[in-house]
Write a protein that holds these residues in place. Structure first.
Motif, PDB file in Angstrom:
ATOM      1  N   ASN A   1       0.860  -1.182   0.000  1.00  0.00           N
ATOM      2  CA  ASN A   1       0.000   0.000   0.000  1.00  0.00           C
ATOM      3  C   ASN A   1       0.893   1.226   0.000  1.00  0.00           C
ATOM      4  OD1 ASN A   1      -1.261   2.329   1.635  1.00  0.00           O
ATOM      5  ND2 ASN A   1      -3.039   1.132   1.020  1.00  0.00           N
ATOM      6  N   THR A   2       0.630   2.156  -0.909  1.00  0.00           N
ATOM      7  CA  THR A   2       1.496   3.328  -1.027  1.00  0.00           C
ATOM      8  C   THR A   2       0.779   4.631  -0.680  1.00  0.00           C
ATOM      9  OG1 THR A   2       0.998   3.463  -3.398  1.00  0.00           O
ATOM     10  CG2 THR A   2       2.976   2.242  -2.755  1.00  0.00           C
ATOM     11  N   ASP A   3      -0.375   4.543  -0.020  1.00  0.00           N
ATOM     12  CA  ASP A   3      -1.061   5.756   0.410  1.00  0.00           C
ATOM     13  C   ASP A   3      -0.246   6.469   1.484  1.00  0.00           C
ATOM     14  OD1 ASP A   3      -3.757   5.793  -0.971  1.00  0.00           O
ATOM     15  OD2 ASP A   3      -3.789   3.779  -0.110  1.00  0.00           O
ATOM     16  N   SER A   4      -0.393   7.772   1.529  1.00  0.00           N
ATOM     17  CA  SER A   4       0.356   8.562   2.507  1.00  0.00           C
ATOM     18  C   SER A   4      -0.422   8.698   3.810  1.00  0.00           C
ATOM     19  CB  SER A   4       0.651   9.957   1.947  1.00  0.00           C
ATOM     20  OG  SER A   4       1.215  10.784   2.952  1.00  0.00           O
ATOM     21  N   VAL A   5       0.263   8.495   4.928  1.00  0.00           N
ATOM     22  CA  VAL A   5      -0.367   8.687   6.236  1.00  0.00           C
ATOM     23  C   VAL A   5      -0.591  10.162   6.539  1.00  0.00           C
ATOM     24  CG1 VAL A   5       0.657   6.578   7.177  1.00  0.00           C
ATOM     25  CG2 VAL A   5       1.841   8.768   7.488  1.00  0.00           C
ATOM     26  N   ALA A   6      -0.021  11.029   5.718  1.00  0.00           N
ATOM     27  CA  ALA A   6      -0.050  12.464   6.016  1.00  0.00           C
ATOM     28  C   ALA A   6      -1.413  13.110   5.821  1.00  0.00           C
ATOM     29  CB  ALA A   6       0.980  13.198   5.145  1.00  0.00           C
ATOM     30  N   THR A   7      -2.379  12.375   5.273  1.00  0.00           N
ATOM     31  CA  THR A   7      -3.721  12.926   5.075  1.00  0.00           C
ATOM     32  C   THR A   7      -4.754  11.986   5.681  1.00  0.00           C
ATOM     33  OG1 THR A   7      -4.150  11.818   2.964  1.00  0.00           O
ATOM     34  CG2 THR A   7      -2.991  13.947   2.886  1.00  0.00           C
ATOM     35  N   PRO A   8      -5.902  12.517   6.093  1.00  0.00           N
ATOM     36  CA  PRO A   8      -6.968  11.635   6.591  1.00  0.00           C
ATOM     37  C   PRO A   8      -7.393  10.605   5.547  1.00  0.00           C
ATOM     38  CG  PRO A   8      -7.433  13.925   7.144  1.00  0.00           C
ATOM     39  CD  PRO A   8      -6.262  13.948   6.206  1.00  0.00           C
ATOM     40  N   GLU A   9      -7.449  11.053   4.285  1.00  0.00           N
ATOM     41  CA  GLU A   9      -7.857  10.139   3.212  1.00  0.00           C
ATOM     42  C   GLU A   9      -6.869   8.987   3.072  1.00  0.00           C
ATOM     43  OE1 GLU A   9      -9.533  14.065   2.877  1.00  0.00           O
ATOM     44  OE2 GLU A   9      -7.426  13.455   2.833  1.00  0.00           O
ATOM     45  N   GLY A  10      -5.591   9.311   3.174  1.00  0.00           N
ATOM     46  CA  GLY A  10      -4.571   8.282   3.080  1.00  0.00           C
ATOM     47  C   GLY A  10      -4.673   7.286   4.223  1.00  0.00           C
ATOM     48  N   GLY A  11      -4.868   7.790   5.435  1.00  0.00           N
ATOM     49  CA  GLY A  11      -5.000   6.912   6.590  1.00  0.00           C
ATOM     50  C   GLY A  11      -6.188   5.975   6.455  1.00  0.00           C
ATOM     51  N   ARG A  12      -7.319   6.527   6.014  1.00  0.00           N
ATOM     52  CA  ARG A  12      -8.503   5.687   5.840  1.00  0.00           C
ATOM     53  C   ARG A  12      -8.274   4.626   4.775  1.00  0.00           C
ATOM     54  NH1 ARG A  12     -11.304  10.724   6.762  1.00  0.00           N
ATOM     55  NH2 ARG A  12     -11.391  11.142   4.512  1.00  0.00           N
ATOM     56  N   ALA A  13      -7.561   5.002   3.706  1.00  0.00           N
ATOM     57  CA  ALA A  13      -7.317   4.057   2.624  1.00  0.00           C
ATOM     58  C   ALA A  13      -6.420   2.904   3.076  1.00  0.00           C
ATOM     59  CB  ALA A  13      -6.686   4.782   1.433  1.00  0.00           C
ATOM     60  N   ILE A  14      -5.456   3.199   3.932  1.00  0.00           N
ATOM     61  CA  ILE A  14      -4.548   2.161   4.433  1.00  0.00           C
ATOM     62  C   ILE A  14      -5.324   1.130   5.248  1.00  0.00           C
ATOM     63  CG2 ILE A  14      -2.608   1.703   5.979  1.00  0.00           C
ATOM     64  CD1 ILE A  14      -1.641   4.615   5.213  1.00  0.00           C
ATOM     65  N   ILE A  15      -6.164   1.598   6.160  1.00  0.00           N
ATOM     66  CA  ILE A  15      -6.947   0.678   6.994  1.00  0.00           C
ATOM     67  C   ILE A  15      -7.985  -0.049   6.152  1.00  0.00           C
ATOM     68  CG2 ILE A  15      -8.456   0.489   8.995  1.00  0.00           C
ATOM     69  CD1 ILE A  15      -5.452   1.214   9.538  1.00  0.00           C
ATOM     70  N   ALA A  16      -8.587   0.644   5.195  1.00  0.00           N
ATOM     71  CA  ALA A  16      -9.564   0.005   4.313  1.00  0.00           C
ATOM     72  C   ALA A  16      -8.926  -1.117   3.508  1.00  0.00           C
ATOM     73  CB  ALA A  16     -10.184   1.037   3.374  1.00  0.00           C
ATOM     74  N   ASP A  17      -7.673  -0.941   3.128  1.00  0.00           N
ATOM     75  CA  ASP A  17      -6.966  -1.981   2.394  1.00  0.00           C
ATOM     76  C   ASP A  17      -6.882  -3.267   3.220  1.00  0.00           C
ATOM     77  OD1 ASP A  17      -5.972  -2.500  -0.091  1.00  0.00           O
ATOM     78  OD2 ASP A  17      -4.057  -1.477   0.185  1.00  0.00           O
ATOM     79  N   ALA A  18      -6.551  -3.123   4.497  1.00  0.00           N
ATOM     80  CA  ALA A  18      -6.483  -4.296   5.370  1.00  0.00           C
ATOM     81  C   ALA A  18      -7.850  -4.956   5.509  1.00  0.00           C
ATOM     82  CB  ALA A  18      -5.953  -3.888   6.746  1.00  0.00           C
ATOM     83  N   GLN A  19      -8.880  -4.133   5.645  1.00  0.00           N
ATOM     84  CA  GLN A  19     -10.222  -4.673   5.823  1.00  0.00           C
ATOM     85  C   GLN A  19     -10.730  -5.360   4.569  1.00  0.00           C
ATOM     86  OE1 GLN A  19     -11.854  -0.917   7.053  1.00  0.00           O
ATOM     87  NE2 GLN A  19     -11.722  -1.412   9.245  1.00  0.00           N
ATOM     88  N   GLN A  20     -10.444  -4.767   3.410  1.00  0.00           N
ATOM     89  CA  GLN A  20     -10.936  -5.331   2.156  1.00  0.00           C
ATOM     90  C   GLN A  20     -10.135  -6.547   1.707  1.00  0.00           C
ATOM     91  OE1 GLN A  20     -10.795  -1.895  -0.408  1.00  0.00           O
ATOM     92  NE2 GLN A  20     -12.375  -0.823   0.767  1.00  0.00           N
ATOM     93  N   ARG A  21      -8.810  -6.496   1.901  1.00  0.00           N
ATOM     94  CA  ARG A  21      -7.963  -7.610   1.451  1.00  0.00           C
ATOM     95  C   ARG A  21      -7.984  -8.785   2.414  1.00  0.00           C
ATOM     96  NH1 ARG A  21      -3.996  -6.262  -2.382  1.00  0.00           N
ATOM     97  NH2 ARG A  21      -4.536  -4.283  -3.392  1.00  0.00           N
ATOM     98  N   PHE A  22      -8.002  -8.480   3.723  1.00  0.00           N
ATOM     99  CA  PHE A  22      -7.820  -9.544   4.709  1.00  0.00           C
ATOM    100  C   PHE A  22      -8.946  -9.653   5.739  1.00  0.00           C
ATOM    101  CE2 PHE A  22      -3.171  -8.478   3.813  1.00  0.00           C
ATOM    102  CZ  PHE A  22      -3.019  -9.530   2.914  1.00  0.00           C
ATOM    103  N   GLY A  23      -9.952  -8.780   5.627  1.00  0.00           N
ATOM    104  CA  GLY A  23     -11.117  -8.910   6.497  1.00  0.00           C
ATOM    105  C   GLY A  23     -11.085  -8.153   7.802  1.00  0.00           C
ATOM    106  N   GLY A  24     -10.066  -7.358   8.031  1.00  0.00           N
ATOM    107  CA  GLY A  24     -10.016  -6.590   9.268  1.00  0.00           C
ATOM    108  C   GLY A  24      -8.613  -6.135   9.568  1.00  0.00           C
ATOM    109  N   VAL A  25      -8.417  -5.617  10.779  1.00  0.00           N
ATOM    110  CA  VAL A  25      -7.082  -5.221  11.229  1.00  0.00           C
ATOM    111  C   VAL A  25      -6.971  -5.521  12.728  1.00  0.00           C
ATOM    112  CG1 VAL A  25      -7.849  -2.811  11.486  1.00  0.00           C
ATOM    113  CG2 VAL A  25      -5.405  -3.339  11.437  1.00  0.00           C
ATOM    114  N   ASP A  26      -6.027  -6.357  13.068  1.00  0.00           N
ATOM    115  CA  ASP A  26      -5.792  -6.736  14.458  1.00  0.00           C
ATOM    116  C   ASP A  26      -4.631  -5.978  15.076  1.00  0.00           C
ATOM    117  OD1 ASP A  26      -7.705  -9.005  14.468  1.00  0.00           O
ATOM    118  OD2 ASP A  26      -6.292  -9.856  13.021  1.00  0.00           O
ATOM    119  N   ILE A  27      -3.658  -5.636  14.236  1.00  0.00           N
ATOM    120  CA  ILE A  27      -2.417  -5.020  14.692  1.00  0.00           C
ATOM    121  C   ILE A  27      -2.149  -3.779  13.858  1.00  0.00           C
ATOM    122  CG2 ILE A  27       0.082  -5.316  14.898  1.00  0.00           C
ATOM    123  CD1 ILE A  27      -0.579  -8.421  14.969  1.00  0.00           C
ATOM    124  N   LEU A  28      -1.875  -2.670  14.510  1.00  0.00           N
ATOM    125  CA  LEU A  28      -1.514  -1.443  13.816  1.00  0.00           C
ATOM    126  C   LEU A  28      -0.202  -0.922  14.380  1.00  0.00           C
ATOM    127  CD1 LEU A  28      -1.978   0.994  11.955  1.00  0.00           C
ATOM    128  CD2 LEU A  28      -3.412   1.989  13.772  1.00  0.00           C
TER     129      LEU A  28
END
Length: 315
Positions: free
Chosen positions: A71-98
């Motif tokens: 994932n190459t989204d930037s953490v520097a924006t709210p949109e980027g942060g949401r996209a990073i977590i959404a990637d985990a949820q969509q690809r693997f079904g959730g996020v246990d560890i951040l």
């Protein structure tokens, strides 16, 4: 004793294309976790972008039999942060560890630091932490499980020359982690801070020739423990530097109580006010904030009771 594993867990690691983040991602994947390898691929000062670093780590994980996505989204924006977590949820079904590890450096003396350089560093380190914690935290609480590891620095604890932006950001991360620990406690969502030091590209321009071994492999296991389901602590800060693992904490002196103060009183009582022979630590969880206030209130109440008793005896 076999090392602890992460089978069935989904991990997001920011800044995972190089250095410490890469070590975390490789470790988690090798021990069974599915990993979102986030890295925008920018330069040390945050400029530019490159899909290569994140993909290279994913390829390395895949070649070893693990599972990961880049994932190459930037953490520097709210949109980027949401996209990073959404990637985990969509690809693997959730996020246990951040694990928020992404960071940049822009050095300048305090008297010369530009507002742009100040904001850019806060955007990645501090706001970046919030940008990924904010979308991940509710889903962790809903699931009744989560492990958050945020990255501070000895610069955030003690300051350092020519990095006011970095020091401010890294100090702020500590407060964010503490709140996540307090609010997540009822949901088995644990949040801790890693204060790491390793010779990576962040050490560019520093003479490290006399340093002892300081590779990322000396830090990664500490982060691995904080990310594991057996982690028994929350709201704490762990230091990992040159093979030394320790905890850091905010401490207070016992202090001095007076029913009223003047400036001169402060000066006259300074040694007692600063006396650390009986230092106090209020653990963040379950309620360090409240314990701090209650301690101060209790000191005032005891003094008032003693004063009332003395007046009664004098009558």
């Amino acid at each position: 004793m076999a090392d602890l594993r992460f089978d069935g867990r989904v991990a997001v690691v920011t800044g995972a294309g190089r250095g410490l983040g890469r070590a975390y991602a490789l470790m988690l994947a090798a021990d069974g976790a599915k990993v979102v390898v986030n890295d925008s691929g920018g330069a040390l000062d945050g400029e530019g972008a490159d899909t290569g670093p994140a993909q290279a780590v994913v390829d390395e994980i895949a070649s070893a039999g693990g599972e990961a996505v880049a994932n190459t989204d930037s953490v520097a924006t709210p949109e980027g942060g949401r996209a990073i977590i959404a990637d985990a949820q969509q690809r693997f079904g959730g996020v246990d560890i951040l694990i928020h590890n992404a960071g940049i450096v822009r050095r300048a003396p305090l008297a010369e630091m530009t507002y742009d350089d100040f904001e850019a560093v806060l955007d990645v380190h501090l706001r970046g932490a919030f940008h990924v914690v904010r979308p991940a935290f509710p889903s962790m609480c809903d699931a009744g499980y989560g492990r958050i590891v945020l990255t501070s620095s000895i610069g955030g604890l003690y300051g350092n020359h020519e990095v006011a932006n970095y020091a401010v950001a890294k100090a702020g991360v500590i407060g964010l982690s503490h709140v996540a620990a307090m609010e997540g406690a009822a949901h088995d969502v644990k949040s801790n801070v890693i204060v790491p030091a390793a010779v990576t590209r962040m050490a560019a321009g520093i003479d490290t020739s006399a340093y002892p071994p300081m590779g990322p492999e000396l830090v990664a296991p500490v982060v691995g423990y904080l990310a594991h389901e057996t982690c028994a602590v929350t709201g704490e800060m762990f230091v990992a530097l040159a093979g030394r693992v320790a905890t850091a904490a905010v401490t207070e002196t016992r202090g001095v109580y007076r029913p009223s103060w003047t400036i001169a009183d402060v000066a006259e009582n300074l040694d007692a006010i600063r006396d650390r022979s009986e230092s106090l630590t209020f653990p963040v969880v379950p309620n360090g904030h409240g314990d701090h206030i209650r301690y101060s209130f209790a000191m005032a109440s005891r003094a008032a009771a003693m004063s009332a008793c003395a007046k009664s005896r004098s009558r």
